[in-house]
Design a protein around this motif. Structure first.
Motif, mmCIF file in Angstrom:
data_model
loop_
_atom_site.group_PDB
_atom_site.id
_atom_site.type_symbol
_atom_site.label_atom_id
_atom_site.label_comp_id
_atom_site.label_asym_id
_atom_site.label_seq_id
_atom_site.Cartn_x
_atom_site.Cartn_y
_atom_site.Cartn_z
ATOM 1 N N ARG A 172 4.052 13.194 -8.579
ATOM 2 C CA ARG A 172 5.061 12.295 -8.023
ATOM 3 C C ARG A 172 4.720 12.034 -6.572
ATOM 4 O O ARG A 172 4.495 12.978 -5.802
ATOM 5 C CB ARG A 172 6.462 12.902 -8.120
ATOM 6 N N LEU A 173 4.667 10.758 -6.207
ATOM 7 C CA LEU A 173 4.327 10.347 -4.846
ATOM 8 C C LEU A 173 5.495 9.611 -4.214
ATOM 9 O O LEU A 173 6.220 8.888 -4.887
ATOM 10 C CB LEU A 173 3.116 9.415 -4.857
ATOM 11 N N ALA A 174 5.638 9.746 -2.913
ATOM 12 C CA ALA A 174 6.560 8.922 -2.135
ATOM 13 C C ALA A 174 5.700 8.028 -1.258
ATOM 14 O O ALA A 174 4.744 8.497 -0.635
ATOM 15 C CB ALA A 174 7.469 9.795 -1.278
ATOM 16 N N ILE A 175 6.026 6.735 -1.224
ATOM 17 C CA ILE A 175 5.245 5.782 -0.436
ATOM 18 C C ILE A 175 6.181 5.076 0.542
ATOM 19 O O ILE A 175 7.132 4.418 0.128
ATOM 20 C CB ILE A 175 4.551 4.740 -1.347
ATOM 21 N N GLN A 176 5.917 5.259 1.821
ATOM 22 C CA GLN A 176 6.662 4.555 2.865
ATOM 23 C C GLN A 176 5.767 3.447 3.383
ATOM 24 O O GLN A 176 4.639 3.709 3.825
ATOM 25 C CB GLN A 176 7.011 5.482 4.015
ATOM 26 N N SER A 177 6.270 2.217 3.329
ATOM 27 C CA SER A 177 5.485 1.088 3.816
ATOM 28 C C SER A 177 6.432 0.020 4.341
ATOM 29 O O SER A 177 7.606 -0.015 3.973
ATOM 30 C CB SER A 177 4.607 0.514 2.700
ATOM 31 N N PRO A 178 5.928 -0.868 5.190
ATOM 32 C CA PRO A 178 6.762 -1.977 5.655
ATOM 33 C C PRO A 178 7.186 -2.845 4.468
ATOM 34 O O PRO A 178 6.517 -2.881 3.434
ATOM 35 C CB PRO A 178 5.828 -2.763 6.583
ATOM 36 N N ASP A 179 8.305 -3.545 4.617
ATOM 37 C CA ASP A 179 8.812 -4.390 3.533
ATOM 38 C C ASP A 179 7.807 -5.440 3.077
ATOM 39 O O ASP A 179 7.766 -5.805 1.906
ATOM 40 C CB ASP A 179 10.108 -5.086 3.953
ATOM 41 N N GLU A 180 6.971 -5.912 3.987
ATOM 42 C CA GLU A 180 5.998 -6.952 3.624
ATOM 43 C C GLU A 180 4.786 -6.397 2.873
ATOM 44 O O GLU A 180 3.909 -7.144 2.455
ATOM 45 C CB GLU A 180 5.544 -7.754 4.846
ATOM 46 N N VAL A 181 4.728 -5.069 2.688
ATOM 47 C CA VAL A 181 3.624 -4.439 1.950
ATOM 48 C C VAL A 181 4.221 -3.582 0.831
ATOM 49 O O VAL A 181 4.220 -2.367 0.897
ATOM 50 C CB VAL A 181 2.755 -3.563 2.880
ATOM 51 N N PRO A 182 4.759 -4.210 -0.220
ATOM 52 C CA PRO A 182 5.359 -3.422 -1.292
ATOM 53 C C PRO A 182 4.296 -2.749 -2.156
ATOM 54 O O PRO A 182 3.218 -3.303 -2.367
ATOM 55 C CB PRO A 182 6.131 -4.462 -2.104
ATOM 56 N N PRO A 183 4.584 -1.553 -2.666
ATOM 57 C CA PRO A 183 3.622 -0.885 -3.560
ATOM 58 C C PRO A 183 3.762 -1.396 -4.993
ATOM 59 O O PRO A 183 4.868 -1.706 -5.451
ATOM 60 C CB PRO A 183 4.046 0.582 -3.475
ATOM 61 N N TYR A 184 2.658 -1.519 -5.694
ATOM 62 C CA TYR A 184 2.639 -1.904 -7.097
ATOM 63 C C TYR A 184 1.767 -0.925 -7.859
ATOM 64 O O TYR A 184 0.731 -0.491 -7.353
ATOM 65 C CB TYR A 184 2.060 -3.312 -7.286
ATOM 66 N N ARG A 185 2.161 -0.587 -9.068
ATOM 67 C CA ARG A 185 1.321 0.251 -9.918
ATOM 68 C C ARG A 185 0.104 -0.556 -10.347
ATOM 69 O O ARG A 185 0.191 -1.752 -10.611
ATOM 70 C CB ARG A 185 2.099 0.703 -11.155
ATOM 71 N N GLU A 186 -1.035 0.090 -10.426
ATOM 72 C CA GLU A 186 -2.288 -0.586 -10.739
ATOM 73 C C GLU A 186 -2.224 -1.314 -12.082
ATOM 74 O O GLU A 186 -2.685 -2.451 -12.195
ATOM 75 C CB GLU A 186 -3.435 0.418 -10.754
#
Length: 57
Positions: free
Chosen positions: A31-45
């Motif tokens: 399980r990972l937590a990803i903090q990023s700016p709103d303009e860089v959303p994370p997506y699953r591969e």
């Protein structure tokens, strides 16, 4: 590709504004937590390859 070892509650910083932290390590998942700016959303591969609107990066 970079391969980095981390334990639970340890993380890495990418480009000074994306932080990936390992929350939990179990037998067959992490399980990972990803903090990023709103303009860089994370997506699953696997979703990136299925959704054409995400293919731009």
């Amino acid at each position: 590709m970079h391969v980095i070892s981390r334990r639970e509650n340890e993380g890495i910083v990418i480009d000074q504004n994306i932080i990936v932290t390992v929350l939990e390590i179990a037998e067959d998942f992490v399980r990972l937590a990803i903090q990023s700016p709103d303009e860089v959303p994370p997506y699953r591969e696997e979703v990136i390859h299925l959704e054409p609107q995400y293919a731009s990066f």
